[in-house]
Write a protein that holds these residues in place. Sequence first.
Motif, mmCIF file in Angstrom:
data_model
loop_
_atom_site.group_PDB
_atom_site.id
_atom_site.type_symbol
_atom_site.label_atom_id
_atom_site.label_comp_id
_atom_site.label_asym_id
_atom_site.label_seq_id
_atom_site.Cartn_x
_atom_site.Cartn_y
_atom_site.Cartn_z
ATOM 1 N N ILE A 117 0.850 -1.192 0.000
ATOM 2 C CA ILE A 117 0.000 0.000 0.000
ATOM 3 C C ILE A 117 0.882 1.237 0.000
ATOM 4 N N LYS A 118 0.547 2.198 -0.851
ATOM 5 C CA LYS A 118 1.286 3.452 -0.926
ATOM 6 C C LYS A 118 0.796 4.415 0.167
ATOM 7 N N LEU A 119 1.681 5.320 0.560
ATOM 8 C CA LEU A 119 1.332 6.337 1.558
ATOM 9 C C LEU A 119 1.520 7.715 0.938
ATOM 10 N N TRP A 120 0.471 8.548 1.023
ATOM 11 C CA TRP A 120 0.497 9.896 0.446
ATOM 12 C C TRP A 120 0.703 10.907 1.567
ATOM 13 N N VAL A 121 1.663 11.819 1.369
ATOM 14 C CA VAL A 121 1.983 12.834 2.377
ATOM 15 C C VAL A 121 2.129 14.197 1.696
ATOM 16 N N PHE A 122 1.665 15.250 2.382
ATOM 17 C CA PHE A 122 1.908 16.627 1.943
ATOM 18 C C PHE A 122 3.010 17.202 2.836
ATOM 19 N N PRO A 123 4.276 17.143 2.412
ATOM 20 C CA PRO A 123 5.382 17.511 3.307
ATOM 21 C C PRO A 123 5.486 18.998 3.630
ATOM 22 N N GLU A 124 4.796 19.859 2.870
ATOM 23 C CA GLU A 124 4.818 21.280 3.216
ATOM 24 C C GLU A 124 4.019 21.549 4.491
ATOM 25 N N ASN A 129 -1.216 28.652 -1.798
ATOM 26 C CA ASN A 129 -1.309 28.887 -3.235
ATOM 27 C C ASN A 129 -0.532 30.152 -3.582
ATOM 28 N N THR A 130 0.797 30.034 -3.612
ATOM 29 C CA THR A 130 1.653 31.204 -3.827
ATOM 30 C C THR A 130 2.474 31.118 -5.105
ATOM 31 N N GLY A 131 2.319 30.056 -5.863
ATOM 32 C CA GLY A 131 3.130 29.899 -7.073
ATOM 33 C C GLY A 131 4.520 29.368 -6.802
ATOM 34 N N GLU A 132 4.727 28.809 -5.615
ATOM 35 C CA GLU A 132 6.019 28.245 -5.244
ATOM 36 C C GLU A 132 5.815 26.954 -4.453
ATOM 37 N N ILE A 133 6.840 26.108 -4.434
ATOM 38 C CA ILE A 133 6.859 24.957 -3.530
ATOM 39 C C ILE A 133 7.698 25.366 -2.319
ATOM 40 N N HIS A 134 7.104 25.308 -1.149
ATOM 41 C CA HIS A 134 7.745 25.802 0.059
ATOM 42 C C HIS A 134 8.593 24.716 0.730
ATOM 43 N N GLU A 135 9.304 25.117 1.774
ATOM 44 C CA GLU A 135 10.173 24.194 2.489
ATOM 45 C C GLU A 135 9.385 23.001 3.029
ATOM 46 N N ARG A 201 12.701 18.040 -3.160
ATOM 47 C CA ARG A 201 12.044 19.328 -3.373
ATOM 48 C C ARG A 201 12.532 20.002 -4.653
ATOM 49 N N LYS A 202 13.831 19.920 -4.940
ATOM 50 C CA LYS A 202 14.367 20.541 -6.149
ATOM 51 C C LYS A 202 13.822 19.875 -7.413
ATOM 52 N N MET A 203 13.728 18.546 -7.392
ATOM 53 C CA MET A 203 13.134 17.831 -8.531
ATOM 54 C C MET A 203 11.695 18.291 -8.759
ATOM 55 N N MET A 204 10.951 18.402 -7.658
ATOM 56 C CA MET A 204 9.555 18.812 -7.748
ATOM 57 C C MET A 204 9.434 20.262 -8.206
ATOM 58 N N ASP A 205 10.335 21.109 -7.739
ATOM 59 C CA ASP A 205 10.280 22.528 -8.084
ATOM 60 C C ASP A 205 10.502 22.739 -9.579
ATOM 61 N N ILE A 206 11.438 22.007 -10.150
ATOM 62 C CA ILE A 206 11.697 22.119 -11.598
ATOM 63 C C ILE A 206 10.460 21.713 -12.390
ATOM 64 N N THR A 207 9.853 20.595 -12.013
ATOM 65 C CA THR A 207 8.657 20.109 -12.709
ATOM 66 C C THR A 207 7.487 21.061 -12.504
ATOM 67 N N PHE A 208 7.350 21.583 -11.285
ATOM 68 C CA PHE A 208 6.263 22.518 -10.965
ATOM 69 C C PHE A 208 6.303 23.734 -11.885
#
Length: 224
Positions: A117-124, A129-135, A201-208
């Motif tokens: 079973i997969k586990l989904w997490v929102f790490p922020e 909704n600011t147009g950025e992926i935060h820490e 986070r960097k991988m996600m930020d580039i794709t975002f």
Amino acid sequence: MRLILLKKNSRTASTVLNPISNMINMKWELRGAEFLSVKKSVIMVANHQSSLDILGMFAIWHTMGKVTVIAKREILYSGPFGLAAWLCGLVFINKKDVTESRELMRVAMEKLKRENIKLWVFPEGTRRNTGEIHEFKKGAFHLAIQTNTPIMPIVYSSYQTFLNDKEKVFNPGEVIIEALPEISTENYTTENVDELMEKTRKMMDITFHKNSLEIKNRQRQRKV
């Protein structure tokens, strides 16, 4: 018992609630389905912009297969919604007690791995909704290292083309949800958890930013 109910109940919930996206003119485009459909446990980390993220989850649930979500314990006591969340196998944690939460998540993850079973997490942690992926917070990454579970980044493109919380604007929306290749945790320890977290986070930020720009360009072309 709850793991047995998980697959049936969560799929039922997604089937029942998925039409809401059509009712509010939300379109979800999935990319990376070949990664998302892997039949094993991974910790899926996704950026968090709005409660609309949940509708995006329902839109791709049939591709994800068996998956559950980390939720704060207070939801468990929110009447019928809390009961539905419990039946769907959500993992409830006490965010005020970090030590307790980490141990609960570790035990839960070991059970999830036995059932693929997969586990989904929102790490922020907080939706913004600011147009950025935060820490990111470290919890999911500590868990991945402790249980030797791969990380799978999930990226929603920006909601800013259709949603403005301050001005109370909500127009028909188009969002790309992209699953990225999993990141092995085998070479990481708790001492270099920051490295794993920042790599993700960097991988996600580039794709975002790439996918958000694509959505903006589509809208511009339609207006021409």
